[in-house]
Scaffold this active site. Structure first.
Site, PDB file in Angstrom:
ATOM      1  N   ARG A 141       0.842  -1.192   0.000  1.00 54.55           N
ATOM      2  CA  ARG A 141       0.000   0.000   0.000  1.00 54.55           C
ATOM      3  C   ARG A 141       0.881   1.249   0.000  1.00 54.55           C
ATOM      4  NH1 ARG A 141      -2.289  -1.649   5.898  1.00 54.55           N
ATOM      5  NH2 ARG A 141      -0.593  -0.919   7.196  1.00 54.55           N
ATOM      6  N   ASN A 187      -3.857  -1.401  -5.545  1.00 59.34           N
ATOM      7  CA  ASN A 187      -3.468  -0.215  -6.327  1.00 59.34           C
ATOM      8  C   ASN A 187      -2.143  -0.390  -7.070  1.00 59.34           C
ATOM      9  OD1 ASN A 187      -5.442   1.830  -6.108  1.00 59.34           O
ATOM     10  ND2 ASN A 187      -4.951   2.074  -3.935  1.00 59.34           N
ATOM     11  N   ARG A 208     -16.884   9.339  -1.502  1.00 61.62           N
ATOM     12  CA  ARG A 208     -16.255  10.453  -0.766  1.00 61.62           C
ATOM     13  C   ARG A 208     -16.845  11.779  -1.237  1.00 61.62           C
ATOM     14  NH1 ARG A 208     -10.307   7.704  -1.251  1.00 61.62           N
ATOM     15  NH2 ARG A 208     -10.273   6.734   0.814  1.00 61.62           N
ATOM     16  N   HIS A 260      -8.696   6.117 -10.636  1.00 63.82           N
ATOM     17  CA  HIS A 260      -8.836   6.180  -9.182  1.00 63.82           C
ATOM     18  C   HIS A 260      -7.505   6.719  -8.676  1.00 63.82           C
ATOM     19  CE1 HIS A 260      -9.255   5.275  -4.990  1.00 63.82           C
ATOM     20  NE2 HIS A 260      -8.293   4.396  -5.023  1.00 63.82           N
ATOM     21  N   THR A 273      -6.026   3.137   4.514  1.00 62.64           N
ATOM     22  CA  THR A 273      -7.485   3.316   4.504  1.00 62.64           C
ATOM     23  C   THR A 273      -8.104   1.932   4.324  1.00 62.64           C
ATOM     24  OG1 THR A 273      -7.851   3.504   2.111  1.00 62.64           O
ATOM     25  CG2 THR A 273      -7.144   5.503   3.254  1.00 62.64           C
TER      26      THR A 273
HETATM   27  P1  6V0 Z   1      -1.885  -4.828   3.907  1.00 65.09           P
HETATM   28  O1  6V0 Z   1      -2.613  -4.637   5.184  1.00 65.09           O
HETATM   29  O2  6V0 Z   1      -0.406  -4.769   3.896  1.00 65.09           O
HETATM   30  O3  6V0 Z   1      -2.371  -6.221   3.286  1.00 65.09           O
HETATM   31  C1  6V0 Z   1      -1.900  -6.751   2.104  1.00 65.09           C
HETATM   32  C2  6V0 Z   1      -1.923  -8.251   2.256  1.00 65.09           C
HETATM   33  O4  6V0 Z   1      -1.597  -8.852   1.006  1.00 65.09           O
HETATM   34  C3  6V0 Z   1      -0.918  -8.772   3.287  1.00 65.09           C
HETATM   35  O5  6V0 Z   1      -1.581  -9.532   4.282  1.00 65.09           O
HETATM   36  C4  6V0 Z   1       0.012  -9.634   2.449  1.00 65.09           C
HETATM   37  O6  6V0 Z   1       0.533 -10.749   3.158  1.00 65.09           O
HETATM   38  C5  6V0 Z   1      -0.905 -10.049   1.315  1.00 65.09           C
HETATM   39  N1  6V0 Z   1      -0.191 -10.545   0.147  1.00 65.09           N
HETATM   40  C6  6V0 Z   1       0.962 -10.095  -0.396  1.00 65.09           C
HETATM   41  N2  6V0 Z   1       1.297 -10.839  -1.455  1.00 65.09           N
HETATM   42  C7  6V0 Z   1       0.337 -11.774  -1.608  1.00 65.09           C
HETATM   43  C8  6V0 Z   1       0.127 -12.839  -2.524  1.00 65.09           C
HETATM   44  N3  6V0 Z   1       0.977 -13.063  -3.520  1.00 65.09           N
HETATM   45  N4  6V0 Z   1      -0.969 -13.616  -2.366  1.00 65.09           N
HETATM   46  C9  6V0 Z   1      -1.832 -13.397  -1.353  1.00 65.09           C
HETATM   47  N5  6V0 Z   1      -1.682 -12.398  -0.462  1.00 65.09           N
HETATM   48  C10 6V0 Z   1      -0.608 -11.612  -0.579  1.00 65.09           C
HETATM   49  O7  6V0 Z   1      -2.375  -3.744   2.810  1.00 65.09           O
HETATM   50  P2  6V0 Z   1      -3.844  -3.136   2.710  1.00 65.09           P
HETATM   51  O8  6V0 Z   1      -4.821  -4.215   2.949  1.00 65.09           O
HETATM   52  O9  6V0 Z   1      -3.920  -1.899   3.504  1.00 65.09           O
HETATM   53  O10 6V0 Z   1      -3.881  -2.692   1.165  1.00 65.09           O
HETATM   54  C11 6V0 Z   1      -3.956  -3.656   0.144  1.00 65.09           C
HETATM   55  C12 6V0 Z   1      -4.014  -2.990  -1.211  1.00 65.09           C
HETATM   56  O11 6V0 Z   1      -5.246  -2.298  -1.368  1.00 65.09           O
HETATM   57  C13 6V0 Z   1      -2.921  -1.939  -1.452  1.00 65.09           C
HETATM   58  O12 6V0 Z   1      -2.418  -2.082  -2.778  1.00 65.09           O
HETATM   59  C14 6V0 Z   1      -3.664  -0.637  -1.312  1.00 65.09           C
HETATM   60  O13 6V0 Z   1      -3.044   0.424  -2.021  1.00 65.09           O
HETATM   61  C15 6V0 Z   1      -4.991  -1.017  -1.924  1.00 65.09           C
HETATM   62  N6  6V0 Z   1      -6.105  -0.115  -1.624  1.00 65.09           N
HETATM   63  C16 6V0 Z   1      -6.980   0.119  -2.631  1.00 65.09           C
HETATM   64  C17 6V0 Z   1      -8.041   0.954  -2.451  1.00 65.09           C
HETATM   65  C18 6V0 Z   1      -8.949   1.234  -3.594  1.00 65.09           C
HETATM   66  O14 6V0 Z   1      -9.793   2.124  -3.523  1.00 65.09           O
HETATM   67  N7  6V0 Z   1      -8.858   0.501  -4.690  1.00 65.09           N
HETATM   68  C19 6V0 Z   1      -8.285   1.557  -1.193  1.00 65.09           C
HETATM   69  C20 6V0 Z   1      -7.432   1.295  -0.170  1.00 65.09           C
HETATM   70  C21 6V0 Z   1      -6.250   0.476  -0.331  1.00 65.09           C
END
Ligand code: 6V0
Length: 337
Positions: free
Chosen positions: A97, A136, A167, A191, A251
């Site tokens: 993220r 993202n 939002r 986005h 977020t």
């Molecule tokens: P986080 O809390 O670090 O969770 C990410 C998870 O992905 C972790 O538990 C990792 O272990 C897991 N992961 C990594 N590689 C793999 C894989 N190969 N297979 C399965 N799991 C894996 O991050 P968070 O949940 O906060 O964010 C996740 C993603 O969502 C990021 O890229 C953010 O930028 C994105 N978001 C997108 C939004 C949108 O509006 N589209 C909004 C908020 C965040």
């Protein structure tokens, strides 16, 4: 009749006993917010979570399972992708993220590399699924997921500007002192930083917002006041994620709610109009633009049913904004280097 176990995979057998399965890949803050929102909506029989961090996955799943008395969905941690077989919808939230100040587009290389290990096995076990990308940069990763999946383009979508639109509506409603449900508006495009508001489409209780201004004062100052209000609220929307990330590190709740709404629309074949990430070529006039970005999509059980053809009704500066969003997305490499 009876089905021979010899020709039946464990996944297929489970799919029969649990007709609507939904998979969430990535059990981080976003994945769990999506899972929780879906659970509270009672829309599926089974929710499967996938993560590479096994202990974290087990902990998240156990914690969700312990609320089992309060929802009717069965929750499981996948041991392998086979456990996700026959999912109606697969939601991808895996990946890194933004750090404070970092843009969404800067995450591309790191998250694109992960998709190689996620998309092909998911589609292998769920060849008729709808892929819903949340990681993202969501528009570029939706494009990449579509290329990797071999699925028809109406079955690969991203959460896109549905969140930005929520939002925008919320912040505008606050300024107007009117309930958010009575304020309709769509943020479209990327986005991210180059998103834009479809101004002509903003209505309050069905009345065009611009008209409300025109009734209050002379045409010239009404127009300025309308533009200033929309611009001010949109600037707040663009800054929103940066602000929340600075304050709490990430977020998750708003995106979880947006995803719950998208998944409900699919599972119940609601055919709601949602601003979500789709192929630009579905809009007449944008056929040559090989990008994915948010446009008003009619969404149902088989994915994007159609895109509302608003291009001829857009003002010239809205068309310029759309073009800038297309260019911002085209100038970022799509493939992991
Ligand atoms: P986080 O809390 O670090 O969770 C990410 C998870 O992905 C972790 O538990 C990792 O272990 C897991 N992961 C990594 N590689 C793999 C894989 N190969 N297979 C399965 N799991 C894996 O991050 P968070 O949940 O906060 O964010 C996740 C993603 O969502 C990021 O890229 C953010 O930028 C994105 N978001 C997108 C939004 C949108 O509006 N589209 C909004 C908020 C965040």
């Amino acid at each position: 009749g009876e089905v021979s176990p010899a020709i039946d995979s464990p996944g297929a057998a489970l799919a029969r006993s649990y007709p609507v399965r939904i998979t969430v890949v990535g059990a981080g803050d976003v994945g769990v917010a999506c899972a929780y929102n879906i659970l509270t909506r009672d829309i599926c029989s089974e929710l499967v979570l996938v993560d590479v961090l096994k202990d974290k996955l087990k902990g998240q799943v156990m914690d969700l399972q312990h609320g089992g008395a309060f929802y009717s969905t069965r929750i499981r941690a996948a041991e392998s992708y086979e456990d996700t077989a026959h999912s109606a919808v697969c939601i991808i939230t895996a990946g890194v993220r933004q750090r404070p100040g970092e843009s969404r587009l800067e995450l591309m290389d790191r998250n694109a590399a992960l998709f190689k290990g996620i998309i092909p096995p998911l589609v292998q076990y769920s060849p008729n699924t709808i892929l819903l990308i949340v990681s993202n940069p969501v528009d570029l990763l939706t494009h990449l997921a579509w290329q990797m999946s071999g699925l028809p383009r109406e079955r690969v979508i991203g959460s896109g500007t549905y969140l930005d639109s929520s939002r925008f509506r919320t912040l505008l409603a606050q300024r107007l002192g009117i309930d958010t449900a009575s304020v309709q508006a769509m943020v479209l495009g990327e986005h991210g930083d180059s998103s834009f508001v479809y101004r002509s489409g903003i209505t309050v209780g069905g009345v065009p917002l611009r008209t409300c201004f025109e009734r209050m004062t002379d045409a010239a100052s009404a127009s300025t006041a309308f533009y200033d209000l929309v611009k001010g609220v949109h600037q707040q929307v663009v800054a929103a994620a940066y602000e929340v990330i600075k304050l709490k590190g990430y977020t998750n709740w708003a995106i979880g709610s947006a995803v719950g709404s998208i998944v409900t629309t699919i599972v119940h074949d609601r055919r709601k109009v949602l601003p979500i990430t789709t192929h630009a070529g579905s809009m007449r006039g944008l056929e040559s633009a090989d990008v994915f970005l948010s446009l008003p999509c009619v969404l149902g059980r088989n994915g994007v049913v159609e895109v509302l053809q608003i291009l001829p009704f857009m003002e010239s500066d809205e068309k310029e904004d759309l073009q800038s969003s297309i260019e911002a997305l085209q100038s970022t490499p799509k493939k992991a280097s």
